[in-house]
Design a protein around this motif. Structure first.
Motif, PDB file in Angstrom:
ATOM      1  N   HIS A   1      36.915  46.427  46.877  1.00  0.00           N
ATOM      2  CA  HIS A   1      38.292  46.077  46.795  1.00  0.00           C
ATOM      3  C   HIS A   1      38.651  44.495  46.854  1.00  0.00           C
ATOM      4  O   HIS A   1      37.951  43.891  47.540  1.00  0.00           O
ATOM      5  CB  HIS A   1      39.279  46.783  48.037  1.00  0.00           C
ATOM      6  CG  HIS A   1      38.896  48.184  47.838  1.00  0.00           C
ATOM      7  ND1 HIS A   1      39.834  49.058  47.258  1.00  0.00           N
ATOM      8  CD2 HIS A   1      38.178  49.005  48.274  1.00  0.00           C
ATOM      9  CE1 HIS A   1      39.584  50.129  46.910  1.00  0.00           C
ATOM     10  NE2 HIS A   1      38.197  50.245  47.727  1.00  0.00           N
TER      11      HIS A   1
ATOM     12  N   LYS B   1      41.659  37.757  45.070  1.00  0.00           N
ATOM     13  CA  LYS B   1      42.678  38.734  44.749  1.00  0.00           C
ATOM     14  C   LYS B   1      42.182  39.414  43.388  1.00  0.00           C
ATOM     15  O   LYS B   1      42.439  40.569  42.901  1.00  0.00           O
ATOM     16  CB  LYS B   1      44.070  38.346  44.397  1.00  0.00           C
ATOM     17  CG  LYS B   1      44.388  36.981  43.584  1.00  0.00           C
ATOM     18  CD  LYS B   1      45.668  36.497  43.746  1.00  0.00           C
ATOM     19  CE  LYS B   1      45.804  35.245  42.887  1.00  0.00           C
ATOM     20  NZ  LYS B   1      46.998  34.621  42.980  1.00  0.00           N
ATOM     21  N   GLU B   2      41.465  38.767  42.539  1.00  0.00           N
ATOM     22  CA  GLU B   2      41.108  39.269  41.277  1.00  0.00           C
ATOM     23  C   GLU B   2      39.538  38.452  40.883  1.00  0.00           C
ATOM     24  O   GLU B   2      39.424  37.372  41.140  1.00  0.00           O
ATOM     25  CB  GLU B   2      41.865  39.342  40.211  1.00  0.00           C
ATOM     26  CG  GLU B   2      42.729  38.436  39.798  1.00  0.00           C
ATOM     27  CD  GLU B   2      43.760  38.385  39.058  1.00  0.00           C
ATOM     28  OE1 GLU B   2      44.347  37.415  38.354  1.00  0.00           O
ATOM     29  OE2 GLU B   2      44.447  39.646  39.153  1.00  0.00           O
TER      30      GLU B   2
ATOM     31  N   THR C   1      33.363  51.315  48.470  1.00  0.00           N
ATOM     32  CA  THR C   1      33.704  50.502  47.225  1.00  0.00           C
ATOM     33  C   THR C   1      34.315  49.332  47.402  1.00  0.00           C
ATOM     34  O   THR C   1      34.567  48.624  48.671  1.00  0.00           O
ATOM     35  CB  THR C   1      34.609  51.613  46.707  1.00  0.00           C
ATOM     36  OG1 THR C   1      35.817  51.677  47.784  1.00  0.00           O
ATOM     37  CG2 THR C   1      34.159  52.921  46.474  1.00  0.00           C
TER      38      THR C   1
ATOM     39  N   VAL D   1      35.514  39.626  48.958  1.00  0.00           N
ATOM     40  CA  VAL D   1      35.666  41.058  48.435  1.00  0.00           C
ATOM     41  C   VAL D   1      35.728  41.843  49.559  1.00  0.00           C
ATOM     42  O   VAL D   1      34.943  41.629  50.499  1.00  0.00           O
ATOM     43  CB  VAL D   1      35.097  41.605  47.321  1.00  0.00           C
ATOM     44  CG1 VAL D   1      35.469  40.767  45.973  1.00  0.00           C
ATOM     45  CG2 VAL D   1      33.537  41.419  47.532  1.00  0.00           C
ATOM     46  N   ASN D   2      36.244  43.044  49.769  1.00  0.00           N
ATOM     47  CA  ASN D   2      36.243  43.875  50.793  1.00  0.00           C
ATOM     48  C   ASN D   2      35.734  45.199  50.658  1.00  0.00           C
ATOM     49  O   ASN D   2      35.800  45.750  49.417  1.00  0.00           O
ATOM     50  CB  ASN D   2      37.707  44.409  51.396  1.00  0.00           C
ATOM     51  CG  ASN D   2      38.150  42.961  52.293  1.00  0.00           C
ATOM     52  OD1 ASN D   2      37.517  42.093  52.502  1.00  0.00           O
ATOM     53  ND2 ASN D   2      39.557  42.906  52.515  1.00  0.00           N
TER      54      ASN D   2
ATOM     55  N   GLY E   1      36.270  49.643  50.977  1.00  0.00           N
ATOM     56  CA  GLY E   1      37.275  50.284  51.319  1.00  0.00           C
ATOM     57  C   GLY E   1      37.570  50.616  52.295  1.00  0.00           C
ATOM     58  O   GLY E   1      36.324  50.518  53.475  1.00  0.00           O
ATOM     59  N   GLU E   2      38.514  51.484  52.828  1.00  0.00           N
ATOM     60  CA  GLU E   2      38.805  51.537  54.244  1.00  0.00           C
ATOM     61  C   GLU E   2      37.432  52.559  54.945  1.00  0.00           C
ATOM     62  O   GLU E   2      37.531  52.324  56.297  1.00  0.00           O
ATOM     63  CB  GLU E   2      40.145  52.389  54.526  1.00  0.00           C
ATOM     64  CG  GLU E   2      40.827  52.065  55.719  1.00  0.00           C
ATOM     65  CD  GLU E   2      42.178  52.593  55.860  1.00  0.00           C
ATOM     66  OE1 GLU E   2      42.413  53.450  55.121  1.00  0.00           O
ATOM     67  OE2 GLU E   2      42.977  52.178  56.714  1.00  0.00           O
TER      68      GLU E   2
END
Lengths: 298, 540
Positions: free
Chosen positions: B92, B97-98, B90, B82-83, B85-86
């Motif tokens: 993402h 992918k989920e 948070t 998982v990543n 946020g830019e």
């Protein structure tokens, strides 16, 4: 700088032994050179600054006044303030103490050690000479500042250790100078006669040979103070010499590097102080060499 | 006559010298400008970004270190499940992918991206994820220092969080936990838990440190130690159209002034570690732009509680009263920092704003010293970091202010500094009386500050003060398993009260690190963790 010695070798021994005459001559010829006198005036000026620093300096060395940090030169702060709001003029005046003390004492140290080793090597010759001379050669094979850095790295960074390092790296210069001088003096007739009447080696060494080898050492010593000050500043700049909050000039330069563009006075004044003292000692040393070198006499 | 000649000679020399120097300057500028022109503007040619930074990476295998300069590179080579946020922390989708979480918070099921390949051509799939976690769980604290901090321990350790990682099918991975862990997803998003090619690390860990193979937008090209690391575009990257650059060179330029200079003449396109005092200059330069990294760090003075007199609480509190933080921030952060009163910045949830900070009060400090039986002060070593850090732009300068502050209350401090790696090593062994250090959060969770920096479990790794407290230890462990956000924050707020009173630190500042870039740079967004993903960066 040992190439100086052959020139000075020509001094007639008797000249120096009778104090007044030759020294007075030397002073007269020294005075003739205006450049040398200027050098001496600069040196005396800085020596006075150093001696009376606490009375002259308007502020202490670590009076931080953050409201006035990086204040440009003004009536209140003649040389401006640094990034801690400390008066640069006061720090330079106190810094003169450090630089001159390092220069002076490190040279005394190298002269004492260098003289003893040089005399022993020159007088006894043979294997003693070989060992001592090779050690000098090895030390001279290193770039001097590198050797100084290595010594400080081993001993730990402090002003005292920087002084020891600078004294050590200058030992071979004086040692070789004295050794070559001793080599020529010991062949002179008055030494032979001293030996003939049964005088002890120690007495010959210290009351006849040593005083007669001193002229080049004085010249070399004056010039060496200049290099020693530069070397101390270099070590301070690298963070290996005096430690905060000491107002060592090289350290002041290093601390102000970030402000080269925004507050140039933080670098200009310590830089000028280093330059002037070194220039002063060099000019004075050159004058002394000319004055003590009989070949230059007209 | 001779003197006249000498003077004119000197004058000529001066003129020659000045012309030569002026020519040098011109050359430098032209060369620099044409370089960046080649790399940047002409669209048809290769687009190279040169990123100047303060230090080299220590490894290119992110799981082996806790140090930011490594992650700065590896975040572009590797990807995580998982990543972040830019520009925040948070969560993402990344390589997953989920995902689904069971109600008790003990089972996580990840559905992976399909068709992703490692740089060496092997497939990224559920087995690769399993192999990576098996590698970490089978290691020890020496090998993977961060793994145990974040996941409780290794295989067989009682406190380990992860019970098992299994591949359900080609693209589904199931994590089973022994106990719920609130920041579990945030931990998975940290750069150090990026997925490597199992074929590549099977060749040996030491070899792998120098030849990293991931799935990221860039591929590793070469590493010249203490000079530069080069990475190039991954042509087969699974996200269409990314990365926009062809090549990135990370150059180490330790001196802040030299790095800024390189940026000004166009030798580098992006520079981090800009001195706060130079921020205004960059803002006013039309060829450059200034970036502010969102603040997620803390700079502090740690007091080693095992070394007298810092074993006494009064002395530690006296240190807090003696130091004038506002002056430090005004002078050496140019105001680009927030004064710190807690061990973590206010942007992190769980921050206790009710704590009343120790104000600057030398008299109070003297009183406390008297109470501790040290009315005449004492002598100590004050360790200052030798390199600029994002949380502390100039450690030795700040140390000089602290030295003066301490002298005012009768404490004689000697400033000591070592080479950076030695400094950290010696400090972690508890050899410093008081040391300056800081921390940039890696996942934006309170756990990543309080537990990592001040819990007894992390003595010897990131808890340099050797501070130990049963109450806070209990609170930290409870908060780790507490899934309810409000209850969790309460626990952290309580812990901060105890930490404030015990005062193992003098928290100094939460700084806003500055970066400078060429004006034609687009798409660069500084990340609060300090690791910037460069796949969207381009030149105008």
């Amino acid at each position: 700088m040992s190439e100086l010695s052959p020139k000075i070798d020509g001094i007639a021994e008797g000249q120096i032994e009778k104090e007044s005459g030759p020294w007075r001559d030397a002073w007269r010829s020294f005075r003739k050179s205006k450049v040398a006198v200027v050098g001496m005036v600069v040196v005396v000026f800085f020596v006075l600054l150093a001696v009376f620093a606490p009375f002259i300096a308007p502020q202490g060395i670590n009076d931080q006044n953050m409201a006035d940090r990086l204040h440009p030169p003004s009536a209140e702060y003649w040389f401006g303030t640094d990034d801690f709001g400390r008066d640069i003029l006061s720090r330079i005046i106190h810094g003169a103490r450090i630089s001159l003390a390092v220069g002076f004492f490190s040279v005394i140290g190298s002269v004492v050690v260098g003289s003893i080793l040089g005399i022993v090597a020159g007088y006894y010759g043979r294997w003693v000479d070989i060992i001592i001379s090779r050690i000098f050669d090895i030390m001279l094979a290193f770039p001097s500042i590198l050797l100084a850095i290595a010594i400080v790295a081993v001993l730990g960074p402090s002003l005292q250790n920087a002084l020891i390092a600078i004294a050590t790296i200058n030992v071979p210069n004086f040692g070789r100078l004295i050794r070559s001088k001793v080599l020529s003096i010991k062949e002179d007739e008055y030494i032979t006669s001293a030996k003939a009447i049964g005088m002890k080696d120690v007495r010959i060494l210290f009351s006849h040979i040593l005083p007669n080898s001193m002229a080049p050492v004085i010249v070399q010593g004056t010039l060496a103070i200049a290099t020693a000050i530069l070397e101390a500043a270099a070590l301070g700049f690298l963070g290996l010499g005096a430690q905060a909050p000491s107002p060592e000039w090289g350290k002041m330069l290093a601390d102000s590097r970030d402000y080269l563009q925004s507050a140039p006075w933080t670098m200009i004044f310590p830089g000028l102080a280093i330059m002037l003292t070194v220039l002063g000692f060099n000019l004075m040393g050159d004058g002394l060499r000319d004055a003590l070198d009989p070949k230059m006499k007209s | 006559m001779r003197k006249g000649k000498l003077w004119s000679l000197a004058l000529i020399m001066l003129l020659v010298l000045s012309t030569a120097l002026a020519a040098c300057g011109d050359d430098g500028k032209k060369e620099g400008a044409s370089n960046s022109g080649d790399s940047g503007k002409s669209g048809g040619k290769e687009k190279t970004l040169v990123f100047g930074r303060g230090g080299d990476s220590t490894s290119l295998d992110p799981s082996r270190v806790t140090e930011g300069e490594t992650f700065k590179v590896t975040v572009n080579l590797f990807e995580t499940l998982v990543n972040f946020g830019e520009e925040d922390t948070t969560i993402h989708p990344g390589l997953a992918k989920e995902w689904e979480t069971s109600d008790d918070g003990l089972t996580y099921t990840f559905h992976l991206q399909e068709g992703v390949k490692f740089h060496d051509g092997s497939d990224f799939n559920a087995d690769a994820v399993v192999a990576n976690f098996a590698r970490w769980a089978g290691g020890d604290a020496e090998m993977f220092p961060y793994y145990s901090s974040m996941f409780g321990g290794f295989n067989g350790d009682e406190e380990a969080v992860i019970e098992s990682v299994t591949a359900e099918d080609e693209n589904t991975v199931v994590f089973k936990l022994k106990r719920a862990q609130a920041p579990f997803l945030k931990n998975l998003a940290m750069s150090m838990f990026a997925i490597s090619s199992p074929e590549a690390f099977a060749k040996g860990d030491d070899d792998y440190e120098r030849n990293p193979v991931g799935t990221g937008p860039f591929k590793f090209v070469e590493w010249k130690p203490n000079d530069s690391i080069t990475i190039e575009k991954n042509e087969d990257y699974w996200q269409e159209g990314l990365p926009k650059l062809d090549k990135v060179v990370f150059r180490s330029i330790p001196d802040n002034a030299a790095r800024l200079n390189a940026l000004t003449i166009g030798e580098i396109d992006l520079a981090d570690g800009i001195n706060p005092s130079d921020g205004e200059k960059i803002e006013n330069d039309s060829n450059l732009q200034l970036f502010e990294r969102p603040s997620m760090n803390v700079g502090y003075l740690g007091l080693t509680v095992t070394r007298p007199p810092f074993d006494k609480k009064e002395v530690r509190q006296a240190m807090n009263y003696a130091i004038d933080k506002q002056t430090i921030i005004d002078s050496f952060f140019e105001g680009r920092a927030e004064m710190a009163k807690n061990p973590m910045p206010s942007s992190i949830s769980g921050y206790n704003d009710d704590i009343e900070e120790y104000e600057y009060n030398p008299e109070k400090a003297k009183e406390l010293l008297k109470e501790a039986g040290l009315p005449d002060g004492f002598e100590m070593e004050l360790w200052a970091m030798p390199v600029p850090r994002p949380y502390m732009p100039d450690g030795t300068k700040v140390a000089e202010v602290i030295q003066k502050n301490l002298a005012d209350v009768g404490i004689k401090a000697k400033i000591v500094s070592y080479e950076w790696a030695t400094y950290l090593d010696k400090a972690s062994k508890g050899e410093a009386d008081a040391f300056m250090l800081g921390w940039t959060g890696d996942n934006g969770d309170a756990d990543n500050f309080l537990y990592v920096l001040l819990d007894e479990d992390n003595i010897g790794s990131n808890n340099y003060t050797y501070f130990k407290n049963e109450e806070t230890h209990k609170l930290f462990l409870e908060a780790q398993t507490e899934v309810d956000e409000d209850k969790r924050n309460e626990l952290y707020e309580k812990a901060q009260e105890i930490l404030h009173d015990e005062a193992p630190w003098v928290p100094l500042a939460h700084s806003t690190p500055l970066l400078g870039g060429a004006a034609d740079l687009t798409g660069f967004v500084p990340h609060p963790t300090g690791s910037d993903l460069l796949s969207n960066v381009d030149f105008k």
